[in-house]
Design a protein around this motif. Structure first.
Motif, PDB file in Angstrom:
ATOM      1  N   UNK A 277       0.829  -1.208   0.000  1.00  0.00           N
ATOM      2  CA  UNK A 277       0.000   0.000   0.000  1.00  0.00           C
ATOM      3  C   UNK A 277       0.863   1.258   0.000  1.00  0.00           C
ATOM      4  N   UNK A 278       2.040   1.151   0.608  1.00  0.00           N
ATOM      5  CA  UNK A 278       2.952   2.289   0.654  1.00  0.00           C
ATOM      6  C   UNK A 278       3.799   2.417  -0.612  1.00  0.00           C
ATOM      7  N   UNK A 279       3.588   1.517  -1.564  1.00  0.00           N
ATOM      8  CA  UNK A 279       4.263   1.638  -2.842  1.00  0.00           C
ATOM      9  C   UNK A 279       5.431   0.709  -3.072  1.00  0.00           C
ATOM     10  N   UNK A 280       5.646  -0.263  -2.173  1.00  0.00           N
ATOM     11  CA  UNK A 280       6.743  -1.210  -2.389  1.00  0.00           C
ATOM     12  C   UNK A 280       6.514  -2.001  -3.672  1.00  0.00           C
ATOM     13  N   UNK A 281       7.582  -2.222  -4.424  1.00  0.00           N
ATOM     14  CA  UNK A 281       7.482  -2.956  -5.685  1.00  0.00           C
ATOM     15  C   UNK A 281       7.442  -4.452  -5.439  1.00  0.00           C
ATOM     16  N   UNK A 282       7.115  -5.177  -6.478  1.00  0.00           N
ATOM     17  CA  UNK A 282       7.109  -6.642  -6.389  1.00  0.00           C
ATOM     18  C   UNK A 282       8.502  -7.147  -6.013  1.00  0.00           C
ATOM     19  N   UNK A 283       9.531  -6.574  -6.626  1.00  0.00           N
ATOM     20  CA  UNK A 283      10.899  -7.020  -6.345  1.00  0.00           C
ATOM     21  C   UNK A 283      11.269  -6.773  -4.882  1.00  0.00           C
ATOM     22  N   UNK A 284      10.872  -5.633  -4.349  1.00  0.00           N
ATOM     23  CA  UNK A 284      11.162  -5.337  -2.941  1.00  0.00           C
ATOM     24  C   UNK A 284      10.443  -6.312  -2.017  1.00  0.00           C
ATOM     25  N   UNK A 285       9.193  -6.611  -2.340  1.00  0.00           N
ATOM     26  CA  UNK A 285       8.432  -7.538  -1.511  1.00  0.00           C
ATOM     27  C   UNK A 285       8.973  -8.963  -1.632  1.00  0.00           C
ATOM     28  N   UNK A 286       9.467  -9.321  -2.794  1.00  0.00           N
ATOM     29  CA  UNK A 286      10.079 -10.653  -2.946  1.00  0.00           C
ATOM     30  C   UNK A 286      11.331 -10.765  -2.083  1.00  0.00           C
ATOM     31  N   UNK A 287      12.067  -9.669  -1.950  1.00  0.00           N
ATOM     32  CA  UNK A 287      13.249  -9.698  -1.077  1.00  0.00           C
ATOM     33  C   UNK A 287      12.830  -9.853   0.387  1.00  0.00           C
ATOM     34  N   UNK A 288      11.729  -9.224   0.757  1.00  0.00           N
ATOM     35  CA  UNK A 288      11.191  -9.415   2.109  1.00  0.00           C
ATOM     36  C   UNK A 288      10.837 -10.883   2.323  1.00  0.00           C
ATOM     37  N   UNK A 289      10.174 -11.473   1.332  1.00  0.00           N
ATOM     38  CA  UNK A 289       9.786 -12.885   1.433  1.00  0.00           C
ATOM     39  C   UNK A 289      11.012 -13.778   1.589  1.00  0.00           C
ATOM     40  N   UNK A 290      12.047 -13.520   0.799  1.00  0.00           N
ATOM     41  CA  UNK A 290      13.249 -14.348   0.869  1.00  0.00           C
ATOM     42  C   UNK A 290      13.945 -14.183   2.224  1.00  0.00           C
TER      43      UNK A 290
END
Length: 222
Positions: A182-195
């Motif tokens: 919601x704050x604008x994080x990209x898919x790539x940034x969120x994938x790094x969070x997941x990893x």
């Protein structure tokens, strides 16, 4: 007495597609949340009048709960599919996180997750709405826990793994990813969070190889 046809007794047929109107309402609720969504915003998006909304859906609350059910049907199937299709618990949770990273940041619909943001900052009068979303989040967490417990039983995780705590942890990661989307994080940034979150996955302790154990026994005492 004049005969009245069943169709006439029910009133005039709707001049709008109920399914299309419901999907439009879903997107408005998804974008703004339940309490922050006004009747004017709903009727404008649904292209109907307030009387038509009440006649078709009963109330704003009933409309929201029906929109939540539509959301679950349209977007919620990926989690149970991942949990059932992947061969290990880790692979299943990894897929859930990575698919959520893609979904929550997609420009094809409002950002984030309706189940997380739909009842944010609700008033006391919206307790039933809050409870409905809380129950759905709890059900998702329970599904994660069952898959983790299955993984423990199958030997994918250490036998002393706290399945409840691990499921709650990854549920919290998903909710946090939704906020960041919601704050604008990209898919790539969120994938790094997941990893990064997956690095907390419990590892099975490997027993020392027989040769290594024998070698240690053969070493002279110091």
């Amino acid at each position: 007495m004049k005969n009245v046809s069943p169709r006439a007794a029910r009133g005039r047929p709707r001049a709008f597609d109920r399914g299309v109107a419901l999907e439009a309402a879903l997107r408005v609720f998804w974008r703004h949340g339940y309490d922050a969504t006004s009747l004017a915003e709903l009727t404008a998006a649904m292209k109907i009048t307030p009387p038509s909304l009440y006649a078709a859906f009963g109330s704003k609350q009933e409309l929201f709960l029906e929109a939540v059910a539509l959301y679950a049907a349209m977007y919620g199937a990926s989690v149970p599919r991942a949990l059932s299709e992947e061969p290990t618990a880790r692979a299943a949770v990894s897929r859930v996180l990575l698919e959520f990273a893609a979904f929550s940041s997609s420009p094809d619909h409002p950002l984030g997750c309706l189940m997380v943001h739909g009842a944010a900052n609700c008033t006391p009068g919206s307790a039933e709405v809050e409870a409905a979303l809380r129950e759905r989040r709890a059900a998702s967490e329970a599904a994660l826990r069952r898959r983790i417990e299955q993984g423990i039983a199958e030997g994918d995780l250490p036998p002393d793994t706290d399945a409840a705590a691990l499921a709650k942890y990854y549920g919290a990661v998903i909710q946090g990813m939704s906020v960041q989307a919601r704050d604008g994080a990209s898919r790539e940034e969120l994938e790094r969070v997941a990893q990064a979150a997956l690095r907390a996955w419990p590892r099975r302790r490997r027993a020392a190889a027989p040769v290594a154990r024998a070698a240690r026994r053969a070493l002279p005492a110091r």
